[in-house]
Design a protein around this motif. Structure first.
Motif, mmCIF file in Angstrom:
data_model
loop_
_atom_site.group_PDB
_atom_site.id
_atom_site.type_symbol
_atom_site.label_atom_id
_atom_site.label_comp_id
_atom_site.label_asym_id
_atom_site.label_seq_id
_atom_site.Cartn_x
_atom_site.Cartn_y
_atom_site.Cartn_z
ATOM 1 N N ASN A 111 103.863 -43.476 49.036
ATOM 2 C CA ASN A 111 105.353 -43.876 49.007
ATOM 3 C C ASN A 111 106.258 -43.294 50.082
ATOM 4 O O ASN A 111 106.906 -44.099 50.450
ATOM 5 C CB ASN A 111 105.927 -43.377 47.550
ATOM 6 N N LEU A 112 105.846 -42.450 50.461
ATOM 7 C CA LEU A 112 106.827 -41.709 51.553
ATOM 8 C C LEU A 112 106.742 -42.490 52.631
ATOM 9 O O LEU A 112 107.612 -42.732 53.628
ATOM 10 C CB LEU A 112 106.488 -40.414 51.882
ATOM 11 N N VAL A 113 105.488 -42.919 53.125
ATOM 12 C CA VAL A 113 105.408 -43.602 54.484
ATOM 13 C C VAL A 113 105.798 -45.043 54.244
ATOM 14 O O VAL A 113 105.899 -45.782 55.336
ATOM 15 C CB VAL A 113 103.732 -43.859 54.942
ATOM 16 N N GLU A 114 106.191 -45.490 53.215
ATOM 17 C CA GLU A 114 106.884 -46.837 52.993
ATOM 18 C C GLU A 114 108.376 -46.840 52.975
ATOM 19 O O GLU A 114 109.306 -47.594 52.897
ATOM 20 C CB GLU A 114 106.440 -47.469 51.641
ATOM 21 N N ASP A 115 108.988 -45.512 52.941
ATOM 22 C CA ASP A 115 110.412 -45.158 52.999
ATOM 23 C C ASP A 115 111.115 -45.738 54.293
ATOM 24 O O ASP A 115 110.671 -45.289 55.443
ATOM 25 C CB ASP A 115 110.605 -43.555 52.652
ATOM 26 N N LEU A 116 112.073 -46.415 54.261
ATOM 27 C CA LEU A 116 112.810 -46.881 55.352
ATOM 28 C C LEU A 116 113.119 -45.754 56.317
ATOM 29 O O LEU A 116 112.961 -45.818 57.644
ATOM 30 C CB LEU A 116 113.776 -47.865 55.127
ATOM 31 N N ASN A 117 113.833 -44.935 55.669
ATOM 32 C CA ASN A 117 114.570 -43.544 56.542
ATOM 33 C C ASN A 117 113.348 -42.864 57.256
ATOM 34 O O ASN A 117 113.351 -42.480 58.402
ATOM 35 C CB ASN A 117 115.214 -42.893 55.615
ATOM 36 N N PHE A 118 112.355 -42.742 56.318
ATOM 37 C CA PHE A 118 111.113 -41.948 56.954
ATOM 38 C C PHE A 118 110.302 -42.618 58.111
ATOM 39 O O PHE A 118 110.142 -42.217 59.118
ATOM 40 C CB PHE A 118 110.068 -41.809 55.802
ATOM 41 N N ARG A 119 110.248 -43.932 58.073
ATOM 42 C CA ARG A 119 109.696 -44.813 58.858
ATOM 43 C C ARG A 119 110.593 -44.937 60.235
ATOM 44 O O ARG A 119 109.814 -44.688 61.385
ATOM 45 C CB ARG A 119 109.417 -46.120 58.381
ATOM 46 N N ASN A 120 111.755 -44.808 60.081
ATOM 47 C CA ASN A 120 112.768 -44.894 61.068
ATOM 48 C C ASN A 120 112.630 -43.271 61.996
ATOM 49 O O ASN A 120 112.660 -43.343 63.217
ATOM 50 C CB ASN A 120 114.185 -44.888 60.625
ATOM 51 N N ALA A 121 112.534 -42.398 61.216
ATOM 52 C CA ALA A 121 112.326 -41.101 61.657
ATOM 53 C C ALA A 121 111.116 -41.017 62.552
ATOM 54 O O ALA A 121 110.985 -40.284 63.599
ATOM 55 C CB ALA A 121 112.397 -40.129 60.721
ATOM 56 N N TYR A 122 110.168 -41.534 61.975
ATOM 57 C CA TYR A 122 108.594 -41.660 62.756
ATOM 58 C C TYR A 122 108.833 -42.435 63.971
ATOM 59 O O TYR A 122 108.321 -42.071 65.050
ATOM 60 C CB TYR A 122 107.631 -42.084 61.846
ATOM 61 N N ALA A 123 109.564 -43.598 63.795
ATOM 62 C CA ALA A 123 109.313 -44.412 65.139
ATOM 63 C C ALA A 123 110.327 -43.599 66.170
ATOM 64 O O ALA A 123 109.961 -43.941 67.542
ATOM 65 C CB ALA A 123 110.204 -45.765 64.700
ATOM 66 N N LYS A 124 111.376 -43.417 65.845
ATOM 67 C CA LYS A 124 112.299 -42.314 66.796
ATOM 68 C C LYS A 124 111.584 -41.249 67.520
ATOM 69 O O LYS A 124 111.603 -40.802 68.592
ATOM 70 C CB LYS A 124 113.684 -41.927 66.091
ATOM 71 N N THR A 125 110.778 -40.645 66.530
ATOM 72 C CA THR A 125 109.846 -39.397 67.067
ATOM 73 C C THR A 125 108.878 -39.922 68.079
ATOM 74 O O THR A 125 108.797 -39.309 69.170
ATOM 75 C CB THR A 125 108.944 -38.498 65.959
#
Length: 206
Positions: A111-125
């Motif tokens: 569920n976490l890897v589907e979270d929009l904010n979490f995915r945004n953080a990953y993309a920025k990272t």
């Protein structure tokens, strides 16, 4: 240490994700919770939920809240890495999580890897890692090594690091300093891992 704006943006996304998990837990349990809960408080709440399930509770809300506490802990760890270790340690952690999400049965990770904010953080990272943005602490370390070599060209030293991606970038940056010959020293190789043999370690130290 003051973080650059682009690193702060990653932290902002992770904080949004964390607070959202806490709000969801609060709604499921019907209890007011502080959005910036400490690790200690989350662990305490997690233990209480687990105890309830062990006693026979089949309440969907309790089980969902327990899964959310696990997700919140993972986000909190990501925040700690971003703030104290930098982009490369965070990238290593997030990449591993996204990789595991493809095969794990753990609902919290999936569920976490589907979270929009979490995915945004990953993309920025990923973008910051590609641009080789370093944590200010690493930049300061490089300055200290440069100063040390200028004072004594025969200086030797060891820098300890818990994250391989961080270490790799650090070696690369240190070797840009005139007179420095940095090498990556890792633990002994294991059956399914990577590392140096005892002989290789000895040769490197000599």
């Amino acid at each position: 240490v003051s973080l650059p704006e682009n690193m702060a943006a990653v932290i902002t996304e992770l904080k949004k994700c964390f607070r959202e998990k806490i709000r969801s837990i609060s709604q499921y349990l019907g209890e007011p919770l502080h959005e910036d809960m400490s690790r200690k408080d989350i662990l305490k709440m997690q233990a209480q939920l687990q105890a309830s399930i062990v006693k026979g509770s089949r309440d969907f809300k309790v089980r969902t809240a327990l899964s959310l506490t696990a997700a919140a802990m993972k986000v909190q760890h990501a925040l700690e890495l971003a703030e104290s270790q930098g982009i490369y340690a965070l990238k290593e952690y997030l990449e591993d999580m996204f990789k595991k999400a493809k095969s794990t049965k753990t609902q919290a990770t999936r569920n976490l890897v589907e979270d929009l904010n979490f995915r945004n953080a990953y993309a920025k990272t990923l973008t910051l890692a590609e641009d080789k943005v370093m944590h200010p602490k690493l930049e300061k370390l490089i300055e200290l090594v440069d100063s040390m070599v200028r004072i004594d060209a025969n200086s030797k030293g060891m820098i300890f690091n818990n994250y391989r991606d961080n270490a790799g970038v650090l070696v690369e940056e240190l070797n840009k300093i005139n007179g420095v010959r940095a090498r990556l020293f890792v633990g002994q190789a294991k059956k399914k891992g990577s590392g140096l043999s005892q002989k290789e370690q000895k040769e490197m130290l000599e």
